[in-house]
Structures are given as structure tokens and as C-alpha cells.
Design a protein around this motif. Structure first.
Motif, PDB file in Angstrom:
ATOM      1  N   LEU A  56     -47.687  -8.735 -19.732  1.00  0.00           N
ATOM      2  CA  LEU A  56     -46.045  -8.387 -19.479  1.00  0.00           C
ATOM      3  C   LEU A  56     -45.768  -6.924 -19.050  1.00  0.00           C
ATOM      4  O   LEU A  56     -44.717  -6.510 -18.720  1.00  0.00           O
ATOM      5  N   THR A  57     -46.825  -6.219 -19.856  1.00  0.00           N
ATOM      6  CA  THR A  57     -47.250  -4.588 -19.117  1.00  0.00           C
ATOM      7  C   THR A  57     -46.590  -4.462 -17.627  1.00  0.00           C
ATOM      8  O   THR A  57     -45.587  -3.746 -16.750  1.00  0.00           O
ATOM      9  N   GLN A  58     -47.678  -5.921 -17.071  1.00  0.00           N
ATOM     10  CA  GLN A  58     -48.169  -5.626 -15.438  1.00  0.00           C
ATOM     11  C   GLN A  58     -46.248  -6.421 -14.802  1.00  0.00           C
ATOM     12  O   GLN A  58     -45.557  -5.853 -14.073  1.00  0.00           O
ATOM     13  N   LEU A  59     -45.805  -7.273 -15.466  1.00  0.00           N
ATOM     14  CA  LEU A  59     -44.327  -7.636 -15.346  1.00  0.00           C
ATOM     15  C   LEU A  59     -43.241  -6.609 -15.189  1.00  0.00           C
ATOM     16  O   LEU A  59     -42.540  -6.660 -14.525  1.00  0.00           O
ATOM     17  N   VAL A  60     -43.141  -5.848 -16.472  1.00  0.00           N
ATOM     18  CA  VAL A  60     -42.711  -5.237 -16.735  1.00  0.00           C
ATOM     19  C   VAL A  60     -42.381  -4.107 -15.197  1.00  0.00           C
ATOM     20  O   VAL A  60     -41.360  -3.306 -14.731  1.00  0.00           O
ATOM     21  N   GLN A  61     -43.532  -3.007 -15.076  1.00  0.00           N
ATOM     22  CA  GLN A  61     -43.752  -2.505 -13.889  1.00  0.00           C
ATOM     23  C   GLN A  61     -43.210  -2.534 -12.787  1.00  0.00           C
ATOM     24  O   GLN A  61     -42.536  -2.091 -11.889  1.00  0.00           O
ATOM     25  N   GLY A  62     -43.721  -4.137 -12.445  1.00  0.00           N
ATOM     26  CA  GLY A  62     -42.912  -4.684 -11.247  1.00  0.00           C
ATOM     27  C   GLY A  62     -41.720  -4.832 -11.323  1.00  0.00           C
ATOM     28  O   GLY A  62     -41.443  -4.538 -10.459  1.00  0.00           O
ATOM     29  N   VAL A  63     -40.609  -4.145 -12.467  1.00  0.00           N
ATOM     30  CA  VAL A  63     -39.553  -4.888 -12.195  1.00  0.00           C
ATOM     31  C   VAL A  63     -38.916  -3.061 -12.213  1.00  0.00           C
ATOM     32  O   VAL A  63     -37.800  -2.790 -11.616  1.00  0.00           O
ATOM     33  N   ASN A  64     -39.809  -2.319 -12.818  1.00  0.00           N
ATOM     34  CA  ASN A  64     -39.236  -0.754 -12.684  1.00  0.00           C
ATOM     35  C   ASN A  64     -40.736   0.464 -12.693  1.00  0.00           C
ATOM     36  O   ASN A  64     -41.205   0.298 -12.914  1.00  0.00           O
ATOM     37  N   SER A  65     -40.945   0.408 -11.457  1.00  0.00           N
ATOM     38  CA  SER A  65     -42.078   0.873 -11.007  1.00  0.00           C
ATOM     39  C   SER A  65     -41.738   2.067 -11.075  1.00  0.00           C
ATOM     40  O   SER A  65     -43.217   3.385 -10.978  1.00  0.00           O
ATOM     41  N   LEU A  66     -40.590   2.824 -12.223  1.00  0.00           N
ATOM     42  CA  LEU A  66     -40.416   4.195 -11.519  1.00  0.00           C
ATOM     43  C   LEU A  66     -40.834   4.284 -12.928  1.00  0.00           C
ATOM     44  O   LEU A  66     -40.844   6.102 -13.315  1.00  0.00           O
ATOM     45  N   ALA A  67     -40.057   3.729 -14.366  1.00  0.00           N
ATOM     46  CA  ALA A  67     -40.932   4.245 -15.592  1.00  0.00           C
ATOM     47  C   ALA A  67     -42.452   4.217 -16.211  1.00  0.00           C
ATOM     48  O   ALA A  67     -42.493   3.750 -15.602  1.00  0.00           O
TER      49      ALA A  67
ATOM     50  N   ILE B 268     -37.029   3.562  -3.076  1.00  0.00           N
ATOM     51  CA  ILE B 268     -37.317   2.123  -4.229  1.00  0.00           C
ATOM     52  C   ILE B 268     -36.382   1.830  -4.190  1.00  0.00           C
ATOM     53  O   ILE B 268     -35.172   2.525  -5.134  1.00  0.00           O
ATOM     54  N   PHE B 269     -36.473   0.066  -4.577  1.00  0.00           N
ATOM     55  CA  PHE B 269     -34.938  -0.618  -4.799  1.00  0.00           C
ATOM     56  C   PHE B 269     -35.535  -1.376  -5.788  1.00  0.00           C
ATOM     57  O   PHE B 269     -36.100  -1.769  -5.833  1.00  0.00           O
ATOM     58  N   ILE B 270     -34.419  -1.711  -6.799  1.00  0.00           N
ATOM     59  CA  ILE B 270     -35.261  -2.434  -8.006  1.00  0.00           C
ATOM     60  C   ILE B 270     -33.589  -3.076  -8.125  1.00  0.00           C
ATOM     61  O   ILE B 270     -32.557  -2.364  -7.986  1.00  0.00           O
ATOM     62  N   GLY B 271     -33.835  -4.818  -8.064  1.00  0.00           N
ATOM     63  CA  GLY B 271     -32.594  -5.097  -8.413  1.00  0.00           C
ATOM     64  C   GLY B 271     -33.275  -7.012  -8.818  1.00  0.00           C
ATOM     65  O   GLY B 271     -34.156  -7.147  -8.662  1.00  0.00           O
ATOM     66  N   LYS B 272     -32.313  -8.068  -8.534  1.00  0.00           N
ATOM     67  CA  LYS B 272     -33.235  -9.187  -9.024  1.00  0.00           C
ATOM     68  C   LYS B 272     -33.133 -10.397  -7.566  1.00  0.00           C
ATOM     69  O   LYS B 272     -31.458 -10.284  -6.399  1.00  0.00           O
TER      70      LYS B 272
ATOM     71  N   SER C  44     -45.729 -11.496  -7.647  1.00  0.00           N
ATOM     72  CA  SER C  44     -44.781 -11.795  -8.366  1.00  0.00           C
ATOM     73  C   SER C  44     -43.920 -12.303  -9.205  1.00  0.00           C
ATOM     74  O   SER C  44     -42.837 -12.917  -7.803  1.00  0.00           O
ATOM     75  N   PRO C  45     -43.712 -13.849  -9.534  1.00  0.00           N
ATOM     76  CA  PRO C  45     -43.019 -14.906  -9.152  1.00  0.00           C
ATOM     77  C   PRO C  45     -41.630 -14.420  -9.680  1.00  0.00           C
ATOM     78  O   PRO C  45     -41.016 -15.252  -9.450  1.00  0.00           O
ATOM     79  N   HIS C  46     -41.250 -13.542 -10.595  1.00  0.00           N
ATOM     80  CA  HIS C  46     -40.012 -13.206 -11.268  1.00  0.00           C
ATOM     81  C   HIS C  46     -38.832 -12.785 -10.346  1.00  0.00           C
ATOM     82  O   HIS C  46     -39.090 -12.043  -9.360  1.00  0.00           O
ATOM     83  N   PRO C  47     -37.881 -12.854 -10.112  1.00  0.00           N
ATOM     84  CA  PRO C  47     -36.543 -12.651  -9.411  1.00  0.00           C
ATOM     85  C   PRO C  47     -36.694 -11.104  -9.538  1.00  0.00           C
ATOM     86  O   PRO C  47     -35.675 -10.443  -8.376  1.00  0.00           O
ATOM     87  N   LEU C  48     -36.525 -10.131 -11.008  1.00  0.00           N
ATOM     88  CA  LEU C  48     -36.412  -9.201 -10.265  1.00  0.00           C
ATOM     89  C   LEU C  48     -38.415  -8.443  -9.822  1.00  0.00           C
ATOM     90  O   LEU C  48     -39.010  -8.898 -10.125  1.00  0.00           O
TER      91      LEU C  48
END
Length: 325
Positions: free
Chosen positions: A172-183, A297-301, A218-222
């Protein structure tokens, strides 16, 4: 009416997170950390009756309630009025804590504090997103506001860790990191976070340390994507292209941040988006990247690398075309 200029800017801490994630519990911890200072709270709930205000512990000098609407849209004028009343108070606070509605898109709030007339008095110090570890993965799929809250955060508090399997937490931590690598990501229980989290000196942002390692698998759309440009960038071309991109693709592009070398300056600059607004400012602190290597760095869906590459190449091609005129 002329507003008085405070001796120093009021520090602003914005708390976001979907319904039931534990924002108010985290807020109480932050108030405890600042118990010896003057604190003001703005509570926003999407409903006519405030519930959370009764849960906030009394470590503040004033509490403003903004109900029956979302602070980021329908209540934006009321928020400005509240900020003005804070500045006109006899005693100026040290800190302002804003607990946004669980359905708030924080981009609009962040954009407000980036406006010069507000930024002269208030400093948006930190955006904290609180998420429920038991459901955040499902919410990221189903609720766009959750994704935007994650994307806008400086600190993500992954709460309720004891309610999920220990083997699931790293995933889960890796998933969130994949969404926002800045935080920065903090895993916790019961909303407990270190009291020095607000007083720790922020390290200068280094894009080289925020490369989204999980992007490819990461298979997640985000997701977040990193791009590098090894030539100087025209300020106006970059500003125009990013503004247009976020205006047309706001449903898909959630956030962008980068360190760039501009053709009109010898200093590196930070470029970042707040909602649909794009801001460029000189970087503070030590720079470890080689000149003139820019990183965006771009973050999105559901982002597509080729599409973003075309936007960047369009910016570079436009500046080359203008230079020949």
C-alpha cells in the motif's frame, strides 16, 4: 479598507482526506504540538450542521465553522472573508489550521494561498492528507477527490495501519508513493504523528530523489511520471503550455512539479501547479542537479507517457521556432 501588515506571516496547515480517514484526530495532535502558540482553526463540513467542531480539542483561540458547502468551491468567498477577519483581529495567530471537507479538491484552496494579496499575509506551510489504510485503494479507483487529495499533499498520513495485514502495508505504501512521489509518507495508527513534524526544517526539494520507481509496474490508473530536459526552457512557453494542458485535461492531470533551468535566468526555478494555476519561482536551497538538466514530474489518472512527451516537445519546438524570428 487597508489591512494591517502582521509582523510575520501566519503559517497555514491544510488538512485533507476523505470521510472517516481521521483528519480531526490528526488535527488534535497538531494542536498539541503547537499548544504554546496562538492557533486558529477553520472547520469545513459538507452539511448544514457541524459535527467535527465538537471533536476538536480546545487548544486554539478561535474556531471558524464553514458548513453547507465545500470550502474549495461554493464557500471560496466566505473563506476570503474569514481570512480578512483573522487579519483584523486584535491578536494575530501564529498558525492557521484548515480542516477541509472530506469531498474537497484541495487545488482551489492551495491556489488561493498562492495569490499575492493572500500570500503577503499567509504562508501555506504544509498540506497534510490523511487516508484510511483499509479502504484507500478502493477509493482511489472510485472517488476522484481522493486522488486529488493525495496528489496535492506534502505529507500523506497512512492511518489505521493495525486494521490491515502487515504484509499489505508495504504494498500500500508503494502504491501511494507511485501516485505522489513528491510527498513524505507516514504510516500510523489512531492519527498519531510525531509532534516535531511541523517544526522540522524542510529539506530543499531534490527531484533526483523523487523518481517514481513503481511507475512501470504499477497497474493502477493513478501514477506519477518523470521527464528530463537537457536544454534551457523558455519561461513563457512553458507557462503557456502547462496552463493550457491543465485547463484542457484537468480531469486527468492532478498535479505537476519540477525543477527547471530557464533561458532568461542563471538560477534554477521550481515550477508547480495549484489547481489549474501554474507558478514559477526561484529555487531556495542547494541544487545538486547538473546544469542545465530540468526535471518535471506529472501526477494524474491514466497518464500516457507519449502524450506528455508531445506536450514537452511542443514547448521546446515553439521556443526554437520563436528564436529564429
Amino acid at each position: 479598507m487597508t489591512l494591517p501588515t502582521p509582523p510575520s506571516k501566519i503559517k497555514v496547515y491544510l488538512l485533507t482526506g476523505f470521510l472517516g480517514a481521521g483528519k480531526t484526530t490528526v488535527l488534535n495532535g497538531l494542536l498539541q504540538a503547537k499548544k504554546d502558540e496562538e492557533n486558529i482553526i477553520i472547520e469545513n463540513e459538507f452539511g448544514k450542521v457541524s459535527i467535527d467542531s465538537h471533536l476538536v480539542e480546545t487548544r486554539y483561540c478561535s474556531l471558524f465553522e464553514m458548513n453547507n458547502g465545500c470550502i474549495c468551491c461554493t464557500l471560496d468567498n466566505e473563506l476570503v472573508e474569514v481570512l480578512a477577519s483573522i487579519l483584523n483581529a486584535e491578536v494575530q495567530p501564529d498558525n492557521l489550521f484548515i480542516e477541509a471537507s472530506g469531498v474537497a479538491d484541495p487545488g482551489g484552496i492551495i491556489a488561493l494561498f498562492s495569490q499575492e494579496e493572500v500570500a503577503n499575509f499567509f504562508q501555506l506551510h504544509q498540506v497534510v492528507c490523511v487516508v484510511d489504510a483499509t479502504v484507500v485503494e478502493d477509493w482511489m479507483e472510485e472517488i476522484p477527490e481522493v486522488s486529488r487529495q493525495l496528489a496535492a499533499a506534502d505529507l500523506i498520513v497512512l492511518n489505521k495501519k493495525s486494521l490491515v495485514s502487515p504484509s499489505y502495508l508495504p504494498q500500500l505504501t508503494q502504491l501511494v508513493q507511485g501516485v505522489n512521489s513528491l510527498a513524505e509518507i507516514m504510516v500510523t495508527d489512531h492519527g498519531i504523528i510525531p509532534h516535531d513534524i511541523l517544526t522540522k526544517q524542510k529539506k530543499p526539494w531534490d527531484p533526483a530523489k523523487t523518481i517514481p520507481e513503481v511507475e512501470a509496474k504499477s497497474p493502477h490508473p493513478l501514477k506519477s511520471m518523470l521527464f528530463e530536459v537537457e536544454e534551457l526552457i523558455d519561461r513563457e512557453m512553458l507557462l503557456n503550455q502547462l496552463t493550457l494542458s491543465f485547463f484542457l485535461s484537468y480531469h486527468q492531470l492532478y498535479r505537476m512539479k519540477g525543477l527547471v533551468w530557464l533561458s532568461d535566468s542563471t538560477l534554477p526555478h521550481i515550477v508547480q501547479t495549484h489547481g489549474r494555476q501554474v507558478h514559477i519561482a526561484p529555487l531556495e536551497g542547494e541544487v545538486k542537479l547538473p546544469y542545465p538538466k530540468s526535471q518535471l514530474i506529472f501526477i494524474g489518472k491514466g497518464l500516457e507517457r507519449k502524450s506528455l512527451e508531445r506536450k514537452i516537445q511542443r514547448t521546446l519546438a515553439s521556443q526554437k521556432s520563436n528564436s529564429k524570428l
